[in-house]
Design an enzyme around this catalytic site. Structure first.
Site, PDB file in Angstrom:
ATOM      1  CG  HIS A 106      35.914  46.674  34.598  1.00 51.09           C
ATOM      2  ND1 HIS A 106      34.597  47.066  34.675  1.00 51.09           N
ATOM      3  CD2 HIS A 106      35.999  45.544  35.356  1.00 51.09           C
ATOM      4  CE1 HIS A 106      33.923  46.219  35.435  1.00 51.09           C
ATOM      5  NE2 HIS A 106      34.738  45.285  35.858  1.00 51.09           N
ATOM      6  CG  HIS A 180      35.140  45.903  40.641  1.00 50.75           C
ATOM      7  ND1 HIS A 180      35.130  44.696  41.306  1.00 50.75           N
ATOM      8  CD2 HIS A 180      34.736  45.633  39.386  1.00 50.75           C
ATOM      9  CE1 HIS A 180      34.752  43.746  40.475  1.00 50.75           C
ATOM     10  NE2 HIS A 180      34.505  44.290  39.299  1.00 50.75           N
ATOM     11  CG  ASP A 252      29.085  39.179  36.542  1.00 54.90           C
ATOM     12  OD1 ASP A 252      28.958  40.414  36.605  1.00 54.90           O
ATOM     13  OD2 ASP A 252      30.095  38.621  36.073  1.00 54.90           O
ATOM     14  CD  GLU A 316      31.190  45.808  39.416  1.00 53.80           C
ATOM     15  OE1 GLU A 316      31.603  46.179  38.306  1.00 53.80           O
ATOM     16  OE2 GLU A 316      31.044  44.607  39.694  1.00 53.80           O
TER      17      GLU A 316
HETATM   18  C1  GLA Z   1      32.568  42.946  36.784  1.00 49.88           C
HETATM   19  C2  GLA Z   1      32.051  42.043  35.750  1.00 49.88           C
HETATM   20  C3  GLA Z   1      32.375  40.634  36.112  1.00 49.88           C
HETATM   21  C4  GLA Z   1      33.861  40.453  36.337  1.00 49.88           C
HETATM   22  C5  GLA Z   1      34.333  41.442  37.355  1.00 49.88           C
HETATM   23  C6  GLA Z   1      35.828  41.388  37.515  1.00 49.88           C
HETATM   24  O1  GLA Z   1      31.851  42.816  37.943  1.00 49.88           O
HETATM   25  O2  GLA Z   1      30.683  42.180  35.529  1.00 49.88           O
HETATM   26  O3  GLA Z   1      31.934  39.779  35.088  1.00 49.88           O
HETATM   27  O4  GLA Z   1      34.547  40.656  35.137  1.00 49.88           O
HETATM   28  O5  GLA Z   1      33.957  42.751  36.994  1.00 49.88           O
HETATM   29  O6  GLA Z   1      36.286  40.140  37.896  1.00 49.88           O
END
Ligand code: GLA
Length: 349
Positions: A106, A180, A252, A316
């Protein structure tokens, strides 16, 4: 319908922060802070018109100044991961912060949700907006180019929350901006989101290694627990012994969306049977990171509510993770003077 403002306190640097409260004719409300350009609250009616705040977050500015879980965050300059925290543009190597082991996540430990923005509001027929802008200086977080940023949040009478990102840089750079927010359509205080249902218009996702860095391969979702082409409960398959699910500790993953890159188009949805709330996601971006809050552990949020693992889910929208280091991925490079302009819409019914 309209826009009101409220003091949100002073940052540790002494800057005055303000909350912008956007309301539409249906009583739906979206609250943003000029510190971080973050989404703080989102009040959405259920089938009986009862409003509930459907995003995880905090009550105080001080908590947004930390916000390690990125609740409601505006993420940049480059969302998601950059392998080895380095990349090359025009033959020059750049190093950014390795804030997640050896990788950059990020944009680094100070993402775009940790700066103050200039705010301007607009009221039009059927829509109210707040526009946040800022100049991200050359080499901030290690990225080249002075980047002029404008993020516009618009709430329409059709219950759409539209996010438009517009940037221009004075050097070739990379840009990958996202939001996010963790959604829970039963309300931020309602426990696990896993009883809700999801749908994603993607035939494939970007496979990763153990460190969540894409291998470059696209894996077909067909016949796997990753398949969300037809709406299904989020709980289904989230504990399955499928490699990608194991690596992510749940969902994820970046889904490679079936989009043409033109206008924002329908790509995903989240549905809560009990309240009847439905959220549709529209974007012109090629990917969406579906993150099911796997790393949340007893995070104290609004009204002292303790947010636990999988209490919210993020959509996201993004260019693929580590795209700068994969020639077969859509490129995150934005040339000097070229506009980076994208739109994502969260629409509620
Ligand atoms: C994104 C990443 C996750 C995690 C979140 C923050 O979604 O893909 O792995 O790091 O941000 O907690």
């Amino acid at each position: 319908m309209g826009i009101t403002t409220k003091k949100f306190g002073k940052t540790y640097k002494g800057e005055e922060a303000t909350l912008y409260i956007l309301e539409n004719k249906n009583g739906m409300k979206a609250v943003f802070s000029d510190f971080g350009a973050v989404l703080v609250q989102l009040w959405v009616p259920d089938r009986d018109g009862k409003l509930e705040d459907v995003v995880l977050g905090f009550d105080t500015l001080a908590e947004y100044e930390k916000n390690p879980t990125y609740f409601g965050s505006f993420i940049g300059r480059c969302g998601n991961r950059i392998a080895g925290a380095k990349f090359t543009i025009n033959g020059q190597e750049y190093r950014v912060e390795n804030n997640e082991k050896e990788n950059c996540l990020h944009g680094g430990s100070v993402s775009y949700d940790k700066y103050m923005y200039e705010a301007e509001t607009f009221v039009e027929e059927g829509a109210v907006s707040v526009e946040f802008s800022r100049l991200s200086p050359d080499m901030e977080q290690g990225f080249p180019g002075n980047l002029d940023i404008t993020v516009t949040y618009t709430l329409t009478d059709e219950n759409e929350l539209a996010i438009e990102y517009l940037t221009v840089s004075d050097r070739d750079t990379i840009v990958n901006l996202t939001n996010h927010s963790y959604f829970n359509l039963a309300g931020h205080n309602s426990g696990s989101v896993l009883g809700q249902e999801g749908m994603i218009d993607a035939d494939a996702f970007t496979a990763t290694d153990k460190k969540m860095i894409p291998t470059g391969e696209l894996t077909d979702v067909i016949g796997t627990p990753m398949d969300f082409r037809v709406r299904k409960p989020l709980s289904e398959g989230i504990e399955s012994d499928y490699e990608a699910i194991r690596l992510g500790g749940g969902y994820d993953h970046n889904y490679a969306l079936n989009v043409d890159g033109e206008d924002a188009q329908f790509v995903a949805e989240l549905y809560d049977k009990k309240s009847g709330r439905l959220m549709e996601v529209y974007t012109d971006l090629p990917g969406v990171q579906i993150y099911s809050g796997n790393f949340l552990e007893a995070e104290v949020g609004k009204q002292g509510i303790v947010y636990r693992k999988r209490q919210g889910i993020c959509f996201e929208t993004q260019i693929y993770p580590d795209a700068i280091n994969h020639e077969n991925f859509p490129s995150p490079i934005v040339k000097k003077g070229q506009e980076y302009k994208t739109t994502t819409i969260y629409k509620f019914m």
